[in-house]
Scaffold this active site. Structure first.
Site, PDB file in Angstrom:
ATOM      1  N   GLU A   1       2.928 -11.575  -2.846  1.00 58.56           N
ATOM      2  CA  GLU A   1       3.616 -10.909  -2.325  1.00 58.56           C
ATOM      3  C   GLU A   1       4.020 -11.951  -0.582  1.00 58.56           C
ATOM      4  O   GLU A   1       2.810 -11.638  -0.559  1.00 58.56           O
ATOM      5  CB  GLU A   1       4.449  -9.859  -1.980  1.00 58.56           C
ATOM      6  CG  GLU A   1       4.586  -9.055  -3.027  1.00 58.56           C
ATOM      7  CD  GLU A   1       4.856  -7.452  -3.687  1.00 58.56           C
ATOM      8  OE1 GLU A   1       4.842  -7.083  -2.113  1.00 58.56           O
ATOM      9  OE2 GLU A   1       5.006  -6.765  -4.051  1.00 58.56           O
TER      10      GLU A   1
ATOM     11  N   LYS B   1       3.964 -12.180   2.931  1.00 60.75           N
ATOM     12  CA  LYS B   1       2.991 -10.579   3.519  1.00 60.75           C
ATOM     13  C   LYS B   1       4.050 -11.237   5.712  1.00 60.75           C
ATOM     14  O   LYS B   1       3.904 -11.662   6.261  1.00 60.75           O
ATOM     15  CB  LYS B   1       1.490 -10.775   4.581  1.00 60.75           C
ATOM     16  CG  LYS B   1       0.476  -9.453   5.004  1.00 60.75           C
ATOM     17  CD  LYS B   1      -0.595  -9.920   5.519  1.00 60.75           C
ATOM     18  CE  LYS B   1      -1.155  -8.117   5.711  1.00 60.75           C
ATOM     19  NZ  LYS B   1       0.034  -8.030   6.467  1.00 60.75           N
TER      20      LYS B   1
ATOM     21  N   ARG C   1       4.021   4.498   9.624  1.00 61.73           N
ATOM     22  CA  ARG C   1       2.415   4.144   9.156  1.00 61.73           C
ATOM     23  C   ARG C   1       1.654   5.360  10.090  1.00 61.73           C
ATOM     24  O   ARG C   1       0.410   5.812   9.702  1.00 61.73           O
ATOM     25  CB  ARG C   1       2.119   2.874  10.060  1.00 61.73           C
ATOM     26  CG  ARG C   1       0.082   2.438   9.517  1.00 61.73           C
ATOM     27  CD  ARG C   1       0.602   1.856   8.219  1.00 61.73           C
ATOM     28  NE  ARG C   1      -1.495   1.115   7.933  1.00 61.73           N
ATOM     29  CZ  ARG C   1      -1.296   0.370   8.662  1.00 61.73           C
ATOM     30  NH1 ARG C   1      -0.641  -0.773   8.929  1.00 61.73           N
ATOM     31  NH2 ARG C   1      -3.255  -0.151   8.210  1.00 61.73           N
TER      32      ARG C   1
ATOM     33  N   GLU D   1       8.660  -3.142   4.570  1.00 60.12           N
ATOM     34  CA  GLU D   1       8.379  -3.346   5.990  1.00 60.12           C
ATOM     35  C   GLU D   1       9.344  -3.717   6.445  1.00 60.12           C
ATOM     36  O   GLU D   1      10.501  -4.885   6.181  1.00 60.12           O
ATOM     37  CB  GLU D   1       7.764  -5.162   5.458  1.00 60.12           C
ATOM     38  CG  GLU D   1       6.693  -5.653   6.963  1.00 60.12           C
ATOM     39  CD  GLU D   1       5.882  -4.759   7.255  1.00 60.12           C
ATOM     40  OE1 GLU D   1       5.199  -3.992   6.876  1.00 60.12           O
ATOM     41  OE2 GLU D   1       4.590  -5.390   8.272  1.00 60.12           O
TER      42      GLU D   1
ATOM     43  N   PHE E   1       8.761  -2.976  -0.789  1.00 61.19           N
ATOM     44  CA  PHE E   1       8.101  -3.812  -1.728  1.00 61.19           C
ATOM     45  C   PHE E   1       7.065  -2.465  -2.425  1.00 61.19           C
ATOM     46  O   PHE E   1       6.247  -2.920  -3.666  1.00 61.19           O
ATOM     47  CB  PHE E   1       6.439  -4.594  -1.407  1.00 61.19           C
ATOM     48  CG  PHE E   1       6.540  -3.691  -0.326  1.00 61.19           C
ATOM     49  CD1 PHE E   1       5.086  -2.467   0.193  1.00 61.19           C
ATOM     50  CD2 PHE E   1       6.360  -3.571   1.313  1.00 61.19           C
ATOM     51  CE1 PHE E   1       4.710  -1.666   0.588  1.00 61.19           C
ATOM     52  CE2 PHE E   1       5.763  -3.185   2.187  1.00 61.19           C
ATOM     53  CZ  PHE E   1       5.008  -2.136   2.512  1.00 61.19           C
TER      54      PHE E   1
ATOM     55  N   ARG F   1      -7.617   2.265   0.967  1.00 61.64           N
ATOM     56  CA  ARG F   1      -7.661   1.122   1.174  1.00 61.64           C
ATOM     57  C   ARG F   1      -8.578   0.371  -0.412  1.00 61.64           C
ATOM     58  O   ARG F   1      -9.945   0.528   0.103  1.00 61.64           O
ATOM     59  CB  ARG F   1      -8.436   0.717   2.245  1.00 61.64           C
ATOM     60  CG  ARG F   1      -8.177  -0.485   3.238  1.00 61.64           C
ATOM     61  CD  ARG F   1      -8.919  -1.312   4.316  1.00 61.64           C
ATOM     62  NE  ARG F   1      -8.238  -0.515   5.333  1.00 61.64           N
ATOM     63  CZ  ARG F   1      -7.324  -0.810   6.137  1.00 61.64           C
ATOM     64  NH1 ARG F   1      -7.127  -2.439   5.564  1.00 61.64           N
ATOM     65  NH2 ARG F   1      -6.463  -0.181   7.229  1.00 61.64           N
TER      66      ARG F   1
ATOM     67  N   LYS G   1      -5.006  -8.746   0.803  1.00 60.21           N
ATOM     68  CA  LYS G   1      -4.089  -9.504   2.309  1.00 60.21           C
ATOM     69  C   LYS G   1      -5.313 -10.790   2.611  1.00 60.21           C
ATOM     70  O   LYS G   1      -6.341 -10.906   2.470  1.00 60.21           O
ATOM     71  CB  LYS G   1      -3.753  -9.136   3.073  1.00 60.21           C
ATOM     72  CG  LYS G   1      -5.311  -8.184   4.092  1.00 60.21           C
ATOM     73  CD  LYS G   1      -4.376  -7.385   5.141  1.00 60.21           C
ATOM     74  CE  LYS G   1      -5.994  -6.744   5.420  1.00 60.21           C
ATOM     75  NZ  LYS G   1      -5.338  -5.811   7.124  1.00 60.21           N
TER      76      LYS G   1
END
Ligand code: ATP
Length: 587
Positions: A251, A253, A273, A303, A343, A420, A426
């Site tokens: 995708e 970013k 966040r 986002e 997303f 994470r 990424k």
């Protein structure tokens, strides 16, 4: 439970070294408590009376007020408190010392219980309006007059956010596991519950009163933020496919602000966040969710990006941040129009869907979002070919995006709240050069400017976050690349967090000229990560010494969307260093 019992446990934890031992001491304290007061003990220990997302005020007392309180409670002048504070650097220890010295008669003092301390601090945090600081000070002085010097020490540290037990959230969860299940193994269940409901005190209460099965049954709910999943970083598409593949969803970013939208009928709440409610900042996004999302109840993630309405192209992140200035949001929605790119979907029509694989969640998302110019899904493509991944990456950069995020789509690609992992990787343009990526650092100190920079700070000292010890070890001094505007902004923002001495949470051999409460997070780029004789970050994990960032420079981006504990962690820094080393060996 008497507050004294808690304070004595804090003292023992502080003196004990090693996380295992610390958690054992804290778990023994928890065992002594009445299950119904566990939430208060946890809230005081993590120094959060309420989770951020409840919107309830926090106790956060600035050092200046704390100095006034101690001076009044110990009947000394403020200058005496400040002098002592500069000497020993910890307002809690100063309070303990001065109250002991004054040996004030506390014969008539009320016995402080944990409940009473919690309730008093909660009441103080809710005092607002004109004259509120006077009222707060008076109430705190009242509380201290009922405290022993030891209790005063820990009350002061709690209200100034400087309770440095070295436990951190992980240590607290370990202790809970040990106290209520007899082993540390249930930590992962407790952590999972915390990740889905973002309220550690509430999880602890359920664990203590209803047991581990009830804790395991805590599910995502609309209106309660889910701790967000994050991405790891890599610089090579073949490696990305190896880690997350064989097939991945690549995708774009987008460079904006992540929002978690909770929809319950017409009621929409947006979380940031750092799990603050940002619904008011984005009234237009709220309206778009109400109009374009085909579900009665759901939780979506996306986002939020500033856009040019005519061309549809994204505008820089700095533009979007103008929305953070709370004034005239109506005007901002006109001048800074936004689009939202969804997303992920975590909850749908009364059901938790985080366990579904990414591919299924994407399909559900496709069905749920009615697209228009302002609402859509992130651009994405499935592939198992590294070359194709590189092409998509190039297209992303051409379209003005930061890079791509490759997402695992296999059977086990659930949404992993609060973690994470290699399920999301990424790849950004900056990775191909120098250091693998920018890092997000906490400003902990500064040095006065000289010459043209007189009156502002010429350089700053920055830290990463150590999750194991809940401290902020320094990692670099940044002194180049500042524009005049940046220097002024540093001064303005940082002075709000100024301390008399180094925060007990900061670990640094380098002596800054001014110290700050670790609050402000900035994005920093460097040439590489090096072994350092000066900085302590990662010292326990790297044989040769601590780690530092070489030639660090501020990118100009304040990470207002992150709190200090969401800054780059020591673990991440070590991981980046290892990646850099293995790249070096290849070439
Ligand atoms: P960075 O500084 O690179 O944004 P970070 O530490 O802030 O890193 P990460 O979680 O590592 O955040 O990177 C993912 C972030 O990228 C998300 O929090 C989200 O805000 C943003 N993002 C942009 N596009 C996407 C996308 N398609 N899928 C997931 N996240 C995206």
């Amino acid at each position: 439970m008497l507050y004294e019992t808690l304070a004595l446990a804090y003292e023992e934890i502080e003196k004990t070294s090693g996380t295992l031992e610390k958690t054992r001491v804290f778990s023994e304290l928890l065992e002594k408590a009445n299950p119904s007061e566990i939430d208060k003990i946890i809230a005081l220990t993590i120094a959060k009376l309420h989770p951020d997302w409840t919107g309830e005020p926090e106790i956060g007392i600035a050092e200046k007020m704390a100095v006034q309180v101690v001076a009044a409670a110990a009947s000394v002048r403020e200058s005496v408190v400040k002098k002592k504070l500069r000497e020993i650097g910890d307002i809690g220890a100063v309070a303990e010392f001065l109250l002991e010295e004054g040996a004030q008669a506390s014969l008539f003092a009320e016995d402080l219980t944990v409940q009473l301390v919690y309730d008093t601090l909660d009441a103080i945090s809710k005092i607002t309006g004109s004259g509120s600081s006077k009222d707060k000070t008076a109430k705190l002085v009242g509380l201290l007059s009922d405290s022993s010097p030891l209790e005063a020490k820990y009350i002061l540290r709690t209200i100034t956010g400087q309770l440095r037990l070295g436990l951190g959230y992980m240590g607290v969860m370990d202790s809970l596991s040990l106290a209520y299940t007899g082993s540390r193994e249930a930590r992962s269940i407790i952590e999972k519950a915390f990740n889905v409901c973002s309220d550690l005190a509430a999880v602890a209460l359920i664990l203590a009163t209803e047991g581990i099965d009830a804790t395991n049954a805590i599910k995502t709910a609309v209106g309660r933020p889910i701790r967000m999943m994050a991405a790891k970083k890599l610089s090579d598409s073949t490696e990305i496919i190896e880690k997350a593949g064989p097939e991945v969803l690549v995708e774009y970013k987008y460079d904006g602000e992540r929002v978690q939208a909770h929809k319950n009928g017409d009621n929409v709440v947006l979380f940031s966040r750092r799990q603050e409610v940002i619904t008011e900042q984005y009234p237009d996004v709220g309206e778009l969710v109400r109009a374009q999302i085909k579900a009665e109840t759901c939780v979506l993630e996306g986002e939020c990006v500033a856009i040019d309405l005519e061309t549809g192209r994204s505008r820089p992140f700095q533009e979007l941040m103008r929305r953070r200035r709370k004034t005239s949001i109506d005007e901002m929605r006109e001048t800074v129009p936004v689009a939202v790119y969804f997303f992920d979907i975590l909850y749908y029509e009364g059901k938790d869907v985080t366990h579904l694989p990414m591919r299924k969640r994407r399909e559900l998302l496709e069905k749920t979002v009615l697209r228009n110019k302002r609402v859509s899904l992130t651009e994405g493509e499935f592939t198992s070919d590294p070359e194709r991944l590189d092409d998509i990456f190039t297209n992303a950069l051409d379209a003005g995006h930061e890079g791509v995020i490759a997402k695992a789509v296999h059977e086990n690609s659930s949404y992993q709240a609060g973690s994470r992992s290699w399920l999301w990787i990424k790849l950004k343009a900056s990775y191909q050069e120098g250091m693998a990526d920018s890092v997000d650092l906490v400003v902990v100190g500064a040095f006065f400017g000289r010459g043209k920079r007189t009156g502002v700070y010429g350089a700053i000292l920055a830290s990463v976050y150590d999750e194991d010890t809940d401290t902020f070890p320094a990692v670099c001094k940044i002194g180049t690349g500042f524009t005049d505007d940046m220097l002024n902004e540093f001064k303005e923002r940082l002075d709000e967090h100024k301390l008399e001495a180094k925060s007990p949470k900061v670990v640094s051999d380098m002596e800054a000229e001014v110290w700050f409460e670790p609050e402000e997070v900035i994005e920093v780029l460097g040439d590489e990560i090096t072994i350092s004789p000066t900085h302590p970050a990662g010292k326990d994990q790297i044989r040769e010494g601590g780690l530092a960032i070489r030639f660090p420079r501020f990118t100009g981006r304040w990470r207002d969307d992150k709190d200090a504990r969401q800054a780059t962690s020591v673990h991440e820094l070590v991981e980046l260093f290892d990646q850099q080393r293995s790249r070096g060996q290849e070439t």
